[in-house]
Design a protein around this motif. Sequence first.
Motif, PDB file in Angstrom:
ATOM      1  N   VAL A 143      -0.472   9.233 -21.555  1.00 47.53           N
ATOM      2  CA  VAL A 143      -0.215  10.672 -21.728  1.00 47.53           C
ATOM      3  C   VAL A 143       0.693  11.125 -20.590  1.00 47.53           C
ATOM      4  CG1 VAL A 143      -1.231  12.924 -22.109  1.00 47.53           C
ATOM      5  CG2 VAL A 143      -2.542  10.868 -22.697  1.00 47.53           C
ATOM      6  N   GLU A 144       1.860  11.655 -20.957  1.00 48.45           N
ATOM      7  CA  GLU A 144       2.907  11.939 -19.976  1.00 48.45           C
ATOM      8  C   GLU A 144       3.054  13.411 -19.623  1.00 48.45           C
ATOM      9  OE1 GLU A 144       5.037   9.387 -18.613  1.00 48.45           O
ATOM     10  OE2 GLU A 144       3.405   8.184 -19.457  1.00 48.45           O
ATOM     11  N   THR A 145       2.520  14.297 -20.437  1.00 51.38           N
ATOM     12  CA  THR A 145       2.739  15.725 -20.179  1.00 51.38           C
ATOM     13  C   THR A 145       1.553  16.540 -20.662  1.00 51.38           C
ATOM     14  OG1 THR A 145       4.190  17.638 -20.615  1.00 51.38           O
ATOM     15  CG2 THR A 145       3.943  16.035 -22.382  1.00 51.38           C
ATOM     16  N   VAL A 146       1.337  17.660 -20.016  1.00 57.17           N
ATOM     17  CA  VAL A 146       0.315  18.608 -20.443  1.00 57.17           C
ATOM     18  C   VAL A 146       0.780  20.009 -20.067  1.00 57.17           C
ATOM     19  CG1 VAL A 146      -1.017  18.563 -18.293  1.00 57.17           C
ATOM     20  CG2 VAL A 146      -2.176  19.025 -20.446  1.00 57.17           C
ATOM     21  N   SER A 147       0.464  20.993 -20.900  1.00 57.49           N
ATOM     22  CA  SER A 147       0.824  22.379 -20.592  1.00 57.49           C
ATOM     23  C   SER A 147      -0.235  23.313 -21.155  1.00 57.49           C
ATOM     24  CB  SER A 147       2.203  22.738 -21.157  1.00 57.49           C
ATOM     25  OG  SER A 147       2.270  22.467 -22.547  1.00 57.49           O
ATOM     26  N   PHE A 148      -0.497  24.393 -20.422  1.00 61.23           N
ATOM     27  CA  PHE A 148      -1.450  25.412 -20.845  1.00 61.23           C
ATOM     28  C   PHE A 148      -0.721  26.542 -21.573  1.00 61.23           C
ATOM     29  CE2 PHE A 148      -3.874  23.468 -17.404  1.00 61.23           C
ATOM     30  CZ  PHE A 148      -5.187  23.533 -17.859  1.00 61.23           C
ATOM     31  N   SER A 149      -1.400  27.147 -22.536  1.00 64.42           N
ATOM     32  CA  SER A 149      -0.878  28.366 -23.148  1.00 64.42           C
ATOM     33  C   SER A 149      -0.951  29.498 -22.131  1.00 64.42           C
ATOM     34  CB  SER A 149      -1.688  28.722 -24.402  1.00 64.42           C
ATOM     35  OG  SER A 149      -3.052  28.939 -24.070  1.00 64.42           O
ATOM     36  N   PRO A 150      -0.167  30.562 -22.309  1.00 65.47           N
ATOM     37  CA  PRO A 150      -0.160  31.654 -21.316  1.00 65.47           C
ATOM     38  C   PRO A 150      -1.521  32.286 -21.066  1.00 65.47           C
ATOM     39  CG  PRO A 150       1.742  31.830 -22.764  1.00 65.47           C
ATOM     40  CD  PRO A 150       0.881  30.742 -23.331  1.00 65.47           C
ATOM     41  N   ASP A 151      -2.414  32.266 -22.076  1.00 59.92           N
ATOM     42  CA  ASP A 151      -3.748  32.841 -21.881  1.00 59.92           C
ATOM     43  C   ASP A 151      -4.765  31.819 -21.380  1.00 59.92           C
ATOM     44  OD1 ASP A 151      -4.234  31.288 -24.111  1.00 59.92           O
ATOM     45  OD2 ASP A 151      -4.669  32.963 -25.455  1.00 59.92           O
ATOM     46  N   SER A 152      -4.310  30.591 -21.109  1.00 55.20           N
ATOM     47  CA  SER A 152      -5.141  29.507 -20.570  1.00 55.20           C
ATOM     48  C   SER A 152      -6.200  29.006 -21.547  1.00 55.20           C
ATOM     49  CB  SER A 152      -5.843  29.943 -19.260  1.00 55.20           C
ATOM     50  OG  SER A 152      -4.902  30.317 -18.280  1.00 55.20           O
ATOM     51  N   ARG A 153      -6.117  29.377 -22.804  1.00 49.31           N
ATOM     52  CA  ARG A 153      -7.151  28.989 -23.772  1.00 49.31           C
ATOM     53  C   ARG A 153      -6.825  27.710 -24.530  1.00 49.31           C
ATOM     54  NH1 ARG A 153      -8.779  34.808 -26.628  1.00 49.31           N
ATOM     55  NH2 ARG A 153      -9.544  35.821 -24.721  1.00 49.31           N
ATOM     56  N   GLN A 154      -5.549  27.339 -24.575  1.00 49.38           N
ATOM     57  CA  GLN A 154      -5.158  26.130 -25.276  1.00 49.38           C
ATOM     58  C   GLN A 154      -4.364  25.212 -24.349  1.00 49.38           C
ATOM     59  OE1 GLN A 154      -3.567  26.415 -29.271  1.00 49.38           O
ATOM     60  NE2 GLN A 154      -4.516  28.416 -29.577  1.00 49.38           N
ATOM     61  N   LEU A 155      -4.327  23.956 -24.743  1.00 49.34           N
ATOM     62  CA  LEU A 155      -3.651  22.934 -23.965  1.00 49.34           C
ATOM     63  C   LEU A 155      -2.843  22.081 -24.927  1.00 49.34           C
ATOM     64  CD1 LEU A 155      -3.881  21.877 -20.911  1.00 49.34           C
ATOM     65  CD2 LEU A 155      -5.356  20.108 -21.873  1.00 49.34           C
ATOM     66  N   ALA A 156      -1.623  21.736 -24.532  1.00 51.80           N
ATOM     67  CA  ALA A 156      -0.796  20.818 -25.319  1.00 51.80           C
ATOM     68  C   ALA A 156      -0.570  19.551 -24.508  1.00 51.80           C
ATOM     69  CB  ALA A 156       0.540  21.464 -25.676  1.00 51.80           C
ATOM     70  N   SER A 157      -0.614  18.403 -25.168  1.00 49.91           N
ATOM     71  CA  SER A 157      -0.395  17.134 -24.488  1.00 49.91           C
ATOM     72  C   SER A 157       0.490  16.243 -25.337  1.00 49.91           C
ATOM     73  CB  SER A 157      -1.735  16.426 -24.212  1.00 49.91           C
ATOM     74  OG  SER A 157      -2.416  16.143 -25.431  1.00 49.91           O
ATOM     75  N   GLY A 158       1.204  15.344 -24.682  1.00 46.20           N
ATOM     76  CA  GLY A 158       2.072  14.413 -25.397  1.00 46.20           C
ATOM     77  C   GLY A 158       2.318  13.175 -24.555  1.00 46.20           C
ATOM     78  N   GLY A 159       2.770  12.111 -25.218  1.00 45.14           N
ATOM     79  CA  GLY A 159       2.999  10.888 -24.471  1.00 45.14           C
ATOM     80  C   GLY A 159       3.674   9.805 -25.281  1.00 45.14           C
ATOM     81  N   TRP A 160       3.362   8.557 -24.907  1.00 43.57           N
ATOM     82  CA  TRP A 160       4.054   7.409 -25.471  1.00 43.57           C
ATOM     83  C   TRP A 160       3.664   7.116 -26.918  1.00 43.57           C
ATOM     84  CZ3 TRP A 160       8.255   4.920 -24.056  1.00 43.57           C
ATOM     85  CH2 TRP A 160       8.706   5.069 -22.739  1.00 43.57           C
ATOM     86  N   ASP A 161       2.631   7.742 -27.438  1.00 44.09           N
ATOM     87  CA  ASP A 161       2.284   7.532 -28.844  1.00 44.09           C
ATOM     88  C   ASP A 161       3.088   8.435 -29.786  1.00 44.09           C
ATOM     89  OD1 ASP A 161       1.090   9.966 -28.356  1.00 44.09           O
ATOM     90  OD2 ASP A 161      -0.958   9.297 -28.741  1.00 44.09           O
ATOM     91  N   LYS A 162       4.041   9.208 -29.202  1.00 44.12           N
ATOM     92  CA  LYS A 162       4.978  10.041 -29.968  1.00 44.12           C
ATOM     93  C   LYS A 162       4.297  11.223 -30.658  1.00 44.12           C
ATOM     94  CE  LYS A 162       7.435   5.756 -31.095  1.00 44.12           C
ATOM     95  NZ  LYS A 162       7.937   4.899 -32.197  1.00 44.12           N
ATOM     96  N   ARG A 163       3.092  11.544 -30.253  1.00 46.35           N
ATOM     97  CA  ARG A 163       2.340  12.625 -30.882  1.00 46.35           C
ATOM     98  C   ARG A 163       2.063  13.741 -29.882  1.00 46.35           C
ATOM     99  NH1 ARG A 163      -2.743  10.046 -33.861  1.00 46.35           N
ATOM    100  NH2 ARG A 163      -3.291   9.510 -31.710  1.00 46.35           N
TER     101      ARG A 163
END
Length: 249
Positions: A108-128
């Motif tokens: 897993v290469e990246t992670v980011s929070f939504s502006p309200d801190s309630r959601q998280l997005a992640s992505g990486g080498w599995d292309k998803r």
Amino acid sequence: MNSGVPRTLAVGRVKFFRRHRGEVNSCAFSPNGQMLLTASDDGYLYGWETQSGQQLWRLGGHTGPVKFCRFSPDGRLFASTSHDCTIRLWDVAGAKCLRVLKGHQRSVETVSFSPDSRQLASGGWDKRVMLWEVQSGQMLRLLVGHHDSIQSSDFSPSADCLATGSWDSTVRIWDLRSGPPAAVFHQKLEGHRGNISCVCYSASGLLVKVWDCNTGRCIETLKGILDVAHTCAFTPDGKLLVSGASDQA
């Protein structure tokens, strides 16, 4: 936005954080600027007091190199990602792991929070790309479409869209306004000739290589970098942009 040669800046009062035992892959300031996170190939996540440079903690738990770290916008949490295919959510106050998010099949290469801190997005080498509910740790959506590793992600200021940058040389914009688990692929931004290592929105909704995300039109190509650009960030008001590259500038 001025793409001319910038004025020379004086650099002083440099602090060095030297206790890592491996390559430093990522760093992040807390929203109030008082703490610094660093993620290292040695498998640990480090916390530092910004002003003094004092090490606050050295957190283990990941079983592989720690690839990325980021604070939540409300300053209460931070997240780390790893080559061990997991994301860890941590409590700032106690510096303890609250939950481990599993689902990715490769690093897993990246992670980011939504502006309200309630959601998280992640992505990486599995292309998803995976979207998670922070409070429960439940995966809400799975976004598929990139053809190579996903290295960066960022929510729009309104949280209506998510931008993802990939080594397939494209940025994809996902429309998140439809209810889970659906997500509509909104824009595919093309024009880069190499790997995309970092994407970030400005406060006004512009994205670098500077794009208008509503129309998919490239507004500006900023020149002056002599090697691979790895990272970039806007100031909160969206008026200034900083980038970092392998040319050491």
